[in-house]
Scaffold this motif. Structure first.
Motif, PDB file in Angstrom:
ATOM      1  N   ASN A   1       0.822  -1.200   0.000  1.00 34.65           N
ATOM      2  CA  ASN A   1       0.000   0.000   0.000  1.00 34.65           C
ATOM      3  C   ASN A   1       0.861   1.257   0.000  1.00 34.65           C
ATOM      4  O   ASN A   1       0.509   2.268  -0.616  1.00 34.65           O
ATOM      5  N   ASP A   2       1.989   1.194   0.712  1.00 37.76           N
ATOM      6  CA  ASP A   2       2.875   2.355   0.777  1.00 37.76           C
ATOM      7  C   ASP A   2       3.545   2.612  -0.560  1.00 37.76           C
ATOM      8  O   ASP A   2       3.764   3.763  -0.951  1.00 37.76           O
ATOM      9  N   ILE A   3       3.881   1.563  -1.297  1.00 37.62           N
ATOM     10  CA  ILE A   3       4.458   1.741  -2.624  1.00 37.62           C
ATOM     11  C   ILE A   3       3.387   2.260  -3.582  1.00 37.62           C
ATOM     12  O   ILE A   3       3.677   3.050  -4.483  1.00 37.62           O
ATOM     13  N   GLY A   4       2.142   1.856  -3.381  1.00 35.34           N
ATOM     14  CA  GLY A   4       1.047   2.437  -4.148  1.00 35.34           C
ATOM     15  C   GLY A   4       0.960   3.941  -3.920  1.00 35.34           C
ATOM     16  O   GLY A   4       0.696   4.710  -4.856  1.00 35.34           O
ATOM     17  N   TYR A   5       1.182   4.356  -2.683  1.00 34.86           N
ATOM     18  CA  TYR A   5       1.228   5.787  -2.358  1.00 34.86           C
ATOM     19  C   TYR A   5       2.328   6.479  -3.153  1.00 34.86           C
ATOM     20  O   TYR A   5       2.121   7.558  -3.719  1.00 34.86           O
ATOM     21  N   PHE A   6       3.494   5.858  -3.233  1.00 31.76           N
ATOM     22  CA  PHE A   6       4.605   6.440  -3.986  1.00 31.76           C
ATOM     23  C   PHE A   6       4.229   6.613  -5.451  1.00 31.76           C
ATOM     24  O   PHE A   6       4.417   7.683  -6.039  1.00 31.76           O
ATOM     25  N   HIS A   7       3.679   5.559  -6.065  1.00 36.38           N
ATOM     26  CA  HIS A   7       3.348   5.614  -7.488  1.00 36.38           C
ATOM     27  C   HIS A   7       2.268   6.658  -7.783  1.00 36.38           C
ATOM     28  O   HIS A   7       2.318   7.336  -8.815  1.00 36.38           O
ATOM     29  N   GLN A   8       1.301   6.768  -6.892  1.00 36.08           N
ATOM     30  CA  GLN A   8       0.188   7.688  -7.140  1.00 36.08           C
ATOM     31  C   GLN A   8       0.553   9.136  -6.832  1.00 36.08           C
ATOM     32  O   GLN A   8       0.403  10.020  -7.683  1.00 36.08           O
ATOM     33  N   ARG A   9       1.054   9.373  -5.622  1.00 34.69           N
ATOM     34  CA  ARG A   9       1.182  10.752  -5.150  1.00 34.69           C
ATOM     35  C   ARG A   9       2.301  11.534  -5.829  1.00 34.69           C
ATOM     36  O   ARG A   9       2.327  12.759  -5.764  1.00 34.69           O
ATOM     37  N   ILE A  10       3.224  10.860  -6.517  1.00 35.72           N
ATOM     38  CA  ILE A  10       4.286  11.584  -7.206  1.00 35.72           C
ATOM     39  C   ILE A  10       3.722  12.499  -8.287  1.00 35.72           C
ATOM     40  O   ILE A  10       4.303  13.549  -8.598  1.00 35.72           O
ATOM     41  N   PHE A  11       2.536  12.154  -8.824  1.00 35.20           N
ATOM     42  CA  PHE A  11       1.987  12.948  -9.925  1.00 35.20           C
ATOM     43  C   PHE A  11       1.437  14.301  -9.473  1.00 35.20           C
ATOM     44  O   PHE A  11       1.177  15.171 -10.310  1.00 35.20           O
ATOM     45  N   GLN A  12       1.314  14.503  -8.158  1.00 34.31           N
ATOM     46  CA  GLN A  12       0.889  15.815  -7.686  1.00 34.31           C
ATOM     47  C   GLN A  12       1.950  16.881  -7.975  1.00 34.31           C
ATOM     48  O   GLN A  12       1.653  18.077  -7.991  1.00 34.31           O
ATOM     49  N   TYR A  13       3.192  16.444  -8.224  1.00 30.25           N
ATOM     50  CA  TYR A  13       4.278  17.380  -8.493  1.00 30.25           C
ATOM     51  C   TYR A  13       4.523  17.581  -9.993  1.00 30.25           C
ATOM     52  O   TYR A  13       5.402  18.352 -10.369  1.00 30.25           O
ATOM     53  N   ILE A  14       3.776  16.891 -10.839  1.00 28.42           N
ATOM     54  CA  ILE A  14       4.022  16.933 -12.283  1.00 28.42           C
ATOM     55  C   ILE A  14       2.966  17.803 -12.963  1.00 28.42           C
ATOM     56  O   ILE A  14       1.777  17.721 -12.643  1.00 28.42           O
ATOM     57  N   ASP A  15       3.406  18.655 -13.861  1.00 30.19           N
ATOM     58  CA  ASP A  15       2.518  19.610 -14.526  1.00 30.19           C
ATOM     59  C   ASP A  15       1.297  18.928 -15.120  1.00 30.19           C
ATOM     60  O   ASP A  15       1.388  17.830 -15.697  1.00 30.19           O
ATOM     61  N   ASN A  16       0.157  19.607 -14.980  1.00 27.47           N
ATOM     62  CA  ASN A  16      -1.142  19.187 -15.540  1.00 27.47           C
ATOM     63  C   ASN A  16      -1.761  18.004 -14.806  1.00 27.47           C
ATOM     64  O   ASN A  16      -2.843  17.548 -15.191  1.00 27.47           O
ATOM     65  N   CYS A  17      -1.087  17.493 -13.783  1.00 26.49           N
ATOM     66  CA  CYS A  17      -1.612  16.343 -13.030  1.00 26.49           C
ATOM     67  C   CYS A  17      -2.165  16.793 -11.686  1.00 26.49           C
ATOM     68  O   CYS A  17      -1.600  17.674 -11.023  1.00 26.49           O
ATOM     69  N   HIS A  18      -3.224  16.156 -11.281  1.00 23.26           N
ATOM     70  CA  HIS A  18      -3.865  16.438 -10.001  1.00 23.26           C
ATOM     71  C   HIS A  18      -4.178  15.118  -9.315  1.00 23.26           C
ATOM     72  O   HIS A  18      -4.695  14.187  -9.952  1.00 23.26           O
ATOM     73  N   VAL A  19      -3.850  15.015  -8.035  1.00 23.68           N
ATOM     74  CA  VAL A  19      -4.127  13.802  -7.260  1.00 23.68           C
ATOM     75  C   VAL A  19      -5.201  14.133  -6.226  1.00 23.68           C
ATOM     76  O   VAL A  19      -4.928  14.811  -5.237  1.00 23.68           O
ATOM     77  N   PRO A  20      -6.430  13.691  -6.446  1.00 27.09           N
ATOM     78  CA  PRO A  20      -7.516  13.986  -5.503  1.00 27.09           C
ATOM     79  C   PRO A  20      -7.296  13.309  -4.154  1.00 27.09           C
ATOM     80  O   PRO A  20      -6.611  12.275  -4.059  1.00 27.09           O
ATOM     81  N   ASP A  21      -7.884  13.873  -3.114  1.00 26.39           N
ATOM     82  CA  ASP A  21      -7.892  13.190  -1.826  1.00 26.39           C
ATOM     83  C   ASP A  21      -8.690  11.895  -1.971  1.00 26.39           C
ATOM     84  O   ASP A  21      -9.612  11.803  -2.798  1.00 26.39           O
TER      85      ASP A  21
END
Length: 298
Positions: free
Chosen positions: A75-95
């Protein structure tokens, strides 16, 4: 040394790695017998595994501890894969649980070109760690969710993004819904490297991230000083239990100690458990039997 990733800053990437390591949290706590047997292990499986794979008791117990930690760490690695996109242009990671429950939403005013040439301005992403983590029911529900999204917004595509896919791909997702084979050019199955390429504009963006990751993880672990080194005591506690068991050899004594983890209230085993409690006031014994009827009734 110059930072090698143009699509995310060194500061943001380092912080993301640190946040991921912090998520490991209690998984880094040491295992004693009580924690080891929290969900009750399968002693029969341990006996088979130890014998068939010709491992020692230390190895088989260590492997089981690793398995328990690893199950949670996914689950923690899933967090890594998902939440990294909050820092990438045009990407949004919803709560979690908001905005339709999507893991990542990509919005690009200039438009996003799909492999077949279709242009869309929004991509809704469902992300999975591994290609085989969804059963047929979950896959069907996800596909229906994506169909519904396309009905609400015809200027979008929906991606099932897999961190560990069978191969590098960005293809129409063909699956079965209500017994019928279905596919749609805007509902796609995409490997993580292809998704990185799409949102960053760099074909080797995922590769570059992977090359940087080991150094950053090592740096964060060294500098934080907060990462615990587990001191697991399970094998020592089991050996102390085995010392009080009258058996023909040490291996049988250890086997009985392991059996008592799961079977201490079962016919036959409960008598051994009662006997053991009477023989020695061992903390390890009481950890094993604290919820056993033979112990609660004493």
């Amino acid at each position: 040394m110059a930072w090698e990733l143009s699509f995310i800053s060194e500061e943001n990437f380092t912080n993301h790695v640190k946040n991921t390591i912090d998520k490991y949290g209690e998984k880094l706590e040491s295992f004693d017998i009580a924690r080891f047997n929290k969900n009750i292990i399968d002693p029969i499986k341990l006996i088979f595994d130890k014998t068939i794979y010709q491992t020692s008791w230390e190895e088989i117990i260590g492997n089981e501890i690793f398995r328990q930690r690893d199950k949670s760490n996914n689950n923690d690695i899933g967090y890594f894969h998902q939440r990294i996109f909050q820092y990438i242009d045009n990407c949004h990671v919803p709560d979690n649980g908001t905005e339709g429950g999507w893991d990542v939403i990509v919005k690009c005013p200039e438009g996003i070109c799909l492999p077949e040439g279709e242009i869309v301005h929004t991509i809704y992403v469902e992300m999975k760690n591994k290609h085989n983590t969804m059963n047929s029911a979950a896959g069907q529900n996800t596909y229906i969710k994506m169909q519904s999204q396309l009905l609400d917004d015809d200027d979008c595509a929906c991606f099932l993004v897999e961190a560990i896919a069978k191969k590098s791909q960005n293809i129409k997702w063909t699956t079965t819904v209500d017994g019928k084979s279905v596919s749609h050019k805007k509902i796609r199955r995409v490997s993580l490297d292809q998704f990185y390429a799409l949102v960053t504009g760099q074909d080797d963006a995922f590769y570059k991230m992977c090359m940087v990751l080991p150094k950053v993880v090592e740096k964060v672990v060294k500098e934080s000083g907060d990462v615990k080194v587990p001191n697991d005591t399970v094998i020592d506690e089991l050996r102390r239990v085995a010392e009080h068991i009258d058996a023909e050899d040490d291996n049988i004594a250890m086997a009985l100690a392991v059996y008592l983890l799961g079977f201490n209230t079962y016919n036959g085993f409960s008598k051994d458990a009662e006997k053991m409690i009477g023989i020695a006031d061992e903390r390890a014994l009481r950890r094993i039997y604290e919820y056993a009827k033979c112990f609660n009734n004493k």
